[in-house]
Design a protein around this motif. Sequence first.
Motif, short mmCIF file in Angstrom:
data_model
loop_
_atom_site.label_atom_id
_atom_site.label_comp_id
_atom_site.label_asym_id
_atom_site.label_seq_id
_atom_site.Cartn_x
_atom_site.Cartn_y
_atom_site.Cartn_z
N LEU A 85 1.00 -0.92 -0.10
CA LEU A 85 -0.11 -0.11 -0.02
C LEU A 85 0.98 1.65 0.36
O LEU A 85 0.82 2.49 0.06
N ASP A 86 2.14 1.26 0.19
CA ASP A 86 2.93 2.01 -0.05
C ASP A 86 3.89 2.45 -0.88
O ASP A 86 4.57 2.82 -1.23
N GLY A 87 3.63 1.54 -1.73
CA GLY A 87 3.78 1.47 -3.63
C GLY A 87 4.59 0.51 -3.69
O GLY A 87 5.54 0.73 -5.01
N ASP A 88 5.36 -0.09 -2.85
CA ASP A 88 5.85 -1.63 -3.31
C ASP A 88 5.33 -2.74 -4.35
O ASP A 88 4.86 -3.85 -3.31
N ILE A 89 4.23 -2.35 -5.16
CA ILE A 89 3.55 -3.29 -5.91
C ILE A 89 4.33 -3.53 -7.40
O ILE A 89 3.68 -5.13 -7.63
N ASP A 90 5.20 -3.75 -7.61
CA ASP A 90 6.35 -4.45 -8.44
C ASP A 90 5.58 -6.10 -8.70
O ASP A 90 5.86 -6.25 -9.62
N GLU A 91 6.09 -6.81 -7.50
CA GLU A 91 6.11 -7.89 -7.58
C GLU A 91 4.90 -8.75 -8.61
O GLU A 91 5.03 -9.46 -9.15
#
Length: 353
Positions: free
Chosen positions: A330-336
């Motif tokens: 939710l802090d924007g670390d969505i690459d995975e």
Amino acid sequence: MFDKLDFITEKYDELSKLVSDPEVINNQPVWQKHIKEMGEMEPIVKKYTEYKKAKSDLAEAKEMLEEGDEEMRELAKMEIGDLEEQIQQNEEELKVLLLPKDPNDEKNVILEIRAGTGGEEAALFGADLLRMYTRYAERNRWKTELMDINDTGLGGVKEAVMLIKGKGAYSRLKFESGAHRVQRVPETESSGRVHTSAATVAVLPEVDDVEVNLDPNDVRVDVYRASGNGGQCVNTTDSAVRLTHEPTGLVVTCQDEKSQIKNKEKAFKVLKARLYDLEMQKQQDEIAGQRKSQVGSGDRSERIRTYNFPQGRVSDHRIGMTIYKLDTFLDGDIDEIIDGLITNDQAEKMKAF
């Protein structure tokens, strides 16, 4: 495949000579067109060059295996194993590079978030999603511009429209379209029961005027007094703009700027993107079989992801991927998950290819 790779390499070499020609350099539109073509071909040409060198090295290593002494033969055996693995990997990468490109991949994105079922809790989740995508844009050094927002006054977002500017933004975000579900205990819930709410996300490529046939006579423009926070003038002048596209019934509002002209410009940008998206949806509907096989179907009603707060997990239902790092996601670390969606999409395209 290799005939196509040889053709691309020859074309790249031709363009390399052309862009050095003084006459072409003086004709900037043509020169820029050639440079863009070369940029698109370059990753393929580099990978193919790497592949051909590995094939050449493999042939030499096999000769060494036949002619060298014992020590040289042992070295050749090790090299052959490494080179065969590299060649196989290069072939797979070349297959991916040759897949048909989405013409919208390099475009900016107009991202729309709307609270769904769940009342205030859905609006609060909408605010979480808006922050998540804003943080993701920051991580990629993309620029964001809030074009319209309808908040609840309690920190929630009923509807928000944001422009994300950055190379490849659409290629990374296009699979985010759909229904996002949240499961958590609302702050207002005294009994501690887990509630399920939802918000929908639409990801539209920003389009040029030439890509959309928009007749200004089909658009009704209304101006009105903006509401909410926005400075001294925002509530005292008719700066907000509402566009109604009469043939389709599409309505776009924008009140983020104090200037009516700027709001109108932004609203037309969103309207063009929505019309372009409508056309794309029609085309995809015509090839329904292909659409079902692809992750990026763009079906806004499809539940694509669940955010479960009690378990701290995020699950993407299209590829069956679950990760247990909700806070950083939710802090924007969505690459995975985005990488997983892109890989899956490439695999599906390779099957069809």
